[in-house]
Design an enzyme around this catalytic site. Structure first.
Site, mmCIF file in Angstrom:
data_model
loop_
_atom_site.group_PDB
_atom_site.id
_atom_site.type_symbol
_atom_site.label_atom_id
_atom_site.label_comp_id
_atom_site.label_asym_id
_atom_site.label_seq_id
_atom_site.Cartn_x
_atom_site.Cartn_y
_atom_site.Cartn_z
ATOM 1 N N ARG A 196 -3.348 -4.389 21.406
ATOM 2 C CA ARG A 196 -2.786 -5.731 21.173
ATOM 3 C C ARG A 196 -1.748 -6.143 22.202
ATOM 4 N NH1 ARG A 196 -2.324 -5.051 14.607
ATOM 5 N NH2 ARG A 196 -4.573 -5.099 14.339
ATOM 6 N N HIS A 224 3.665 -10.080 14.445
ATOM 7 C CA HIS A 224 2.745 -9.602 13.417
ATOM 8 C C HIS A 224 3.227 -8.348 12.691
ATOM 9 C CE1 HIS A 224 -1.077 -8.659 11.563
ATOM 10 N NE2 HIS A 224 -1.112 -7.494 12.170
ATOM 11 N N LEU A 263 0.829 -1.207 0.000
ATOM 12 C CA LEU A 263 0.000 0.000 0.000
ATOM 13 C C LEU A 263 0.861 1.253 0.000
ATOM 14 C CD1 LEU A 263 -2.957 -1.167 2.193
ATOM 15 C CD2 LEU A 263 -2.988 -0.506 -0.207
ATOM 16 N N ALA A 264 1.983 1.228 0.710
ATOM 17 C CA ALA A 264 2.839 2.418 0.745
ATOM 18 C C ALA A 264 3.478 2.646 -0.633
ATOM 19 C CB ALA A 264 3.907 2.258 1.820
ATOM 20 N N GLU A 303 5.436 0.500 6.519
ATOM 21 C CA GLU A 303 5.902 -0.247 7.688
ATOM 22 C C GLU A 303 7.430 -0.216 7.808
ATOM 23 O OE1 GLU A 303 4.080 -4.120 8.142
ATOM 24 O OE2 GLU A 303 5.484 -4.684 9.730
HETATM 25 C C1 LIG Z 1 -2.309 -10.984 8.214
HETATM 26 C C2 LIG Z 1 -2.194 -9.501 8.371
HETATM 27 C C3 LIG Z 1 -3.328 -8.725 8.490
HETATM 28 C C4 LIG Z 1 -3.237 -7.348 8.655
HETATM 29 N N1 LIG Z 1 -4.379 -6.604 8.759
HETATM 30 C C5 LIG Z 1 -4.277 -5.263 8.899
HETATM 31 C C6 LIG Z 1 -5.452 -4.466 8.982
HETATM 32 O O1 LIG Z 1 -6.570 -4.960 8.945
HETATM 33 N N2 LIG Z 1 -5.298 -3.130 9.121
HETATM 34 C C7 LIG Z 1 -4.072 -2.531 9.171
HETATM 35 O O2 LIG Z 1 -4.010 -1.312 9.286
HETATM 36 N N3 LIG Z 1 -2.950 -3.269 9.056
HETATM 37 C C8 LIG Z 1 -3.017 -4.605 8.925
HETATM 38 N N4 LIG Z 1 -1.872 -5.352 8.822
HETATM 39 C C9 LIG Z 1 -0.575 -4.669 8.679
HETATM 40 C C10 LIG Z 1 -0.415 -4.161 7.246
HETATM 41 O O3 LIG Z 1 -0.931 -5.107 6.352
HETATM 42 C C11 LIG Z 1 1.024 -3.875 6.868
HETATM 43 O O4 LIG Z 1 1.658 -3.144 7.860
HETATM 44 C C12 LIG Z 1 1.080 -3.061 5.575
HETATM 45 O O5 LIG Z 1 0.314 -3.684 4.581
HETATM 46 C C13 LIG Z 1 2.496 -2.858 5.105
HETATM 47 O O6 LIG Z 1 2.444 -2.198 3.871
HETATM 48 P P1 LIG Z 1 3.768 -1.720 3.156
HETATM 49 O O7 LIG Z 1 3.360 -1.119 1.864
HETATM 50 O O8 LIG Z 1 4.561 -0.882 4.074
HETATM 51 O O9 LIG Z 1 4.618 -3.044 2.900
HETATM 52 P P2 LIG Z 1 4.242 -4.445 2.184
HETATM 53 O O10 LIG Z 1 2.804 -4.577 1.878
HETATM 54 O O11 LIG Z 1 4.892 -5.473 3.013
HETATM 55 O O12 LIG Z 1 4.972 -4.344 0.800
HETATM 56 C C14 LIG Z 1 6.361 -4.462 0.688
HETATM 57 C C15 LIG Z 1 6.721 -4.362 -0.775
HETATM 58 O O13 LIG Z 1 8.130 -4.213 -0.880
HETATM 59 C C16 LIG Z 1 8.627 -5.145 -1.816
HETATM 60 N N5 LIG Z 1 10.004 -5.432 -1.437
HETATM 61 C C17 LIG Z 1 10.489 -5.748 -0.205
HETATM 62 N N6 LIG Z 1 11.821 -5.853 -0.244
HETATM 63 C C18 LIG Z 1 12.179 -5.602 -1.527
HETATM 64 C C19 LIG Z 1 13.412 -5.569 -2.209
HETATM 65 N N7 LIG Z 1 14.571 -5.765 -1.578
HETATM 66 N N8 LIG Z 1 13.413 -5.306 -3.541
HETATM 67 C C20 LIG Z 1 12.250 -5.074 -4.199
HETATM 68 N N9 LIG Z 1 11.057 -5.076 -3.603
HETATM 69 C C21 LIG Z 1 11.033 -5.343 -2.287
HETATM 70 C C22 LIG Z 1 7.684 -6.313 -1.761
HETATM 71 O O14 LIG Z 1 7.770 -7.048 -2.955
HETATM 72 C C23 LIG Z 1 6.356 -5.582 -1.601
HETATM 73 O O15 LIG Z 1 5.918 -5.152 -2.862
HETATM 74 C C24 LIG Z 1 -1.965 -6.739 8.687
HETATM 75 C C25 LIG Z 1 -0.814 -7.518 8.576
HETATM 76 C C26 LIG Z 1 -0.931 -8.886 8.445
HETATM 77 C C27 LIG Z 1 0.324 -9.698 8.406
#
Ligand SMILES: Cc1cc2nc3c(=O)[nH]c(=O)nc-3n(C[C@H](O)[C@H](O)[C@H](O)COP(=O)(O)OP(=O)(O)OC[C@H]3O[C@@H](n4cnc5c(N)ncnc54)[C@H](O)[C@@H]3O)c2cc1C
Length: 683
Positions: free
Chosen positions: A374, A445, A75-76, A469
């Site tokens: 939590r 988590h 999402l970020a 995150e």
């Molecule tokens: C089961 C579960 C349920 C959840 N439910 C909720 C909820 O209901 N509400 C809420 O607010 N939060 C929830 N969370 C937390 C939330 O989902 C995450 O904190 C959030 O989605 C993280 O988003 P992000 O974009 O930061 O990273 P991520 O979604 O983890 O995306 C990381 C991205 O980086 C890429 N990446 C990583 N390393 C590299 C690299 N070296 N080179 C290239 N690409 C790379 C990956 O391919 C991916 O595309 C939940 C978490 C879990 C585990």
């Protein structure tokens, strides 16, 4: 007599030496000031507005000349890449998965917070801010958290405009439910698939820009290093990345004027976690090794409602969303003999009569009941299980029971709200949760710690930004449920698009650089050398077996209850695991093709370093706050005991070189606008 006097003199001398050592330590600990963190002047509620009014902009013609790398399509990352491209920048977007929409964010279940107050139950931007600051145990930056609460409402508008199918009430308004740490209903949701729907929204926006040629998408690519190049003043700036094509094994070089990393959290350090299998901390470690500070690594969240571990061959834990705590009630048997019979499989949860059930959260925390945050719910479950009241054959589980809700609302309504989660539970546990209470247990988590960023989401390396995150920013020592999606999308849709311009406005005269420059060549060689070194080990242990060992050490020594003694022991064990890994890991195949084991080994090398950093940070933080519970620091009732006079700061760690201890850097958290209190969820 003389011996006693000598002893006393020695004691005094020792105390003086200790004090002096402390003083020296204090004197040399670098401090990050609010100016370093670029926190805008003015009242809390005007800081973001003031920032936006004065930040520098890049005009449309210049935007076309600037390239930005975005690592990550969660999402970020997806929201940032789509927004920056929509604004006119050229974006190169990378992810490990075969499609952007398979990022870990897709797993998010329960919902996303916003202060819309649709329920008219007393919500406001200030209240969302306050709950978040309090929920994080007063260890987050006030200005950031207020901004997060402020933009939360725009996120919902944006996502609705994209067509995200949020649940609605009969009258057509978006529905809300409650999550832990709040007494209002402010969580927007799409059944138990909120992350998936939000990610599809962001993915649509991203796809539009891919179609227009403004985003060049690199799926199945993994960044293995960041390239820094010094400017004319000798200041190093992020100018590109080295990435491995995971399908062909080829190492490639990419240039950009700025690099944005949204690579997610490092919960998989524990091997078993609720995170996706590919979630990793390697991008964070690459930033750290280049001088970005790693902030609060010890703040990891243990979620209270996960399906308990059921064997030694498991590689993943499954979350049962926190939303289930809206209607589900958590309990264990009151009598030890009932617990024993449950553990032996002689009776089921439904066989225990109402009067013999201990709804321990409702008992201990009457004001918030099952909706305590939590960290509080996880510790309370551990306390019951440690005392022998746990259920499941291991004694390491508690019940999450919907019988009341089914009676009150009917099975259909419960199924409408949570059906897919119930189905998932039944598939995994082979038991019908409509008939018998679910069994749950805490599991790793989410990681609140991450790369330190200033108010602009920029790391201590110029031109290197970190979002979602992966950064440390807004949740302090404990993230409230439904706030991670809010933060990731706030960063990508609404914060970074402003703040990155402030940086890029000074870069408009910088021409695109050749990836033949020596800095790129050196970075590529370092990556290749590391891969060659790993491939040459050809030892006897699989990557997973070493990772599992690390996970057990993390859970036992750096887990839910930490002690100085245990952490020191944990550090020794992690050092031994590191040695074992670098001398005895076995990676089959070769590096010039698809090689999952090599991918995992590269990530494990970094998890080992992160695990150690978590332990070092946890050892230095002699207090309990949020998800960080030091058993030496608790109240007589077993609640977390903060030491505000000593630890009211962000603990940042600076990389000092391979096998060298990191250096502590502090960002004091001088609360100007909020009174710090002991967290109270009882009344
Ligand atoms: C089961 C579960 C349920 C959840 N439910 C909720 C909820 O209901 N509400 C809420 O607010 N939060 C929830 N969370 C937390 C939330 O989902 C995450 O904190 C959030 O989605 C993280 O988003 P992000 O974009 O930061 O990273 P991520 O979604 O983890 O995306 C990381 C991205 O980086 C890429 N990446 C990583 N390393 C590299 C690299 N070296 N080179 C290239 N690409 C790379 C990956 O391919 C991916 O595309 C939940 C978490 C879990 C585990």
């Amino acid at each position: 007599m003389a011996a006693k006097a000598a002893e006393a003199v020695l004691d005094v001398a020792e105390a003086v030496v200790e004090q002096a050592a402390e003083a020296v330590k204090e004197a040399v600990t670098p401090i990050i000031t609010p100016q370093d963190a670029k926190i805008p002047e003015g009242p809390l509620e005007l800081k973001w507005t003031n920032y936006k009014n004065h930040q520098k902009l890049v005009n449309p013609a210049n935007k076309r000349r600037l390239d930005v790398i975005v690592v990550g399509t969660g999402l970020a990352g997806a929201s940032a890449a789509a927004s920056l491209a929509e604004m006119g920048f050229n974006v190169l977007n990378f992810c490990i998965q075969d499609s952007p929409r398979r990022a870990h964010s897709i797993a998010a279940q329960g919902g996303i917070n916003a202060a819309k107050n649709y329920q008219n139950d007393g919500d406001s931007v200030y209240r969302l801010y306050y709950d978040t600051i309090k929920g994080g145990d007063y260890r987050a930056r006030e200005a950031n958290v207020y901004r997060l609460a402020e933009v939360s409402n725009s996120i919902i508008d944006q996502c609705v405009a994209q067509g995200v199918p949020f649940a609605r009430e009969y009258g057509g308004l978006l529905d809300n439910r409650s999550f832990g740490g709040a007494q209002v209903s402010r969580t927007f949701y799409a059944k138990g698939q909120t992350g998936q729907q939000l990610l599809l929204g962001a993915y649509s926006a991203l796809s539009r820009q891919i179609g227009k040629g403004k985003v060049k998408m690199y799926t199945r690519y993994e960044m293995l290093d960041i390239v820094l190049i010094a400017d004319e003043n000798g200041e190093k700036r992020a100018r590109g990345i080295i990435a491995r094509n995971l399908v062909t094994g080829r190492i490639e070089r990419f240039f950009a004027h700025a690099v944005v990393v949204g690579s997610g959290g490092y919960g998989n350090t524990f091997f078993l976690s609720t995170n996706a299998m590919a979630s990793n901390g390697s991008a964070a470690m690459q930033m750290y090794r280049h001088g970005a500070l790693f902030a609060n690594p010890c703040y990891a969240q243990i979620h209270p409602t996960c399906i308990p571990k059921h064997g030694d061959f498991q590689s993943k834990l499954t979350l049962m969303s926190e939303s289930l705590r809206n209607d589900g009630r958590i309990w264990v048997p009151k009598k030890l003999e009932d617990a024993k019979r449950l553990q032996a499989g002689e009776i089921k949860g439904r066989d225990i009569p109402e009067e013999d059930r201990d709804y321990y959260l409702e008992r201990r925390y009457p004001a918030f009941g099952n909706l305590v945050p939590r960290d509080v719910a996880s510790r309370a479950a551990k306390e019951r299980c440690d005392k022998g009241y746990g259920v499941n054959n291991t004694g390491l589980a508690v019940f999450l029971d919907f019988s009341d809700a089914i009676q009150r609302l009917g099975k259909d309504v419960v199924a409408q709200k949570y059906g897919n989660l119930f189905q998932m539970y039944e598939k995994i546990v082979d038991e019908d949760p409509y008939e018998n209470p679910m069994m749950i247990f805490p599991a790793i988590h989410y990681t609140m710690g991450g790369i330190w960023v200033d108010y602009e989401l920029q790391t201590t390396v110029k031109g290197l930004f970190c979002i979602g995150e992966a950064n440390f920013s807004d949740h302090g020592a404990n993230r409230l449920g439904a706030s991670a999606l809010m933060q990731g999308l706030a960063d990508g849709y609404f914060v970074l698009p402003y703040t990155i311009q402030n940086y890029l406005s000074d870069q408009i005269g910088v021409p695109r650089m050749s990836t033949d420059l020596p800095e790129f060549a050196a970075a590529e060689k370092a990556v290749q050398d590391k891969i060659d070194r790993l491939m040459a080990i050809q030892g006897k242990r699989s990557v997973d077996s070493i990772h599992k060992e690390l996970g057990l050490v993390m859970w036992d020594f750096v887990g839910m209850g930490r002690t100085a003694e245990g952490l020191k022991e944990g550090i020794k064990k992690i050092d031994a695991i590191k040695k074992e890994f670098w001398t005895n890991v076995y990676i089959p195949g070769d590096a010039n093709h698809l090689n999952n084991e090599l991918e995992k080994a590269l990530r494990l090398a970094d998890f080992i370093e992160i695990g150690r950093l978590m332990a070092v940070d946890a050892l230095h933080r002699e207090e309990s706050c949020g998800g960080h519970f030091r058993e030496e620091f608790q109240t007589p009732e077993g609640e977390a005991l903060r030491q505000d006079d000593k630890f009211s700061y962000v603990g940042c760690w600076k990389y000092m070189g391979e096998d060298k201890e990191p250096m502590l850097v502090k960002e004091p958290l001088d609360y100007e606008f909020t009174e710090r209190k002991t967290r109270n969820y009882k009344n």
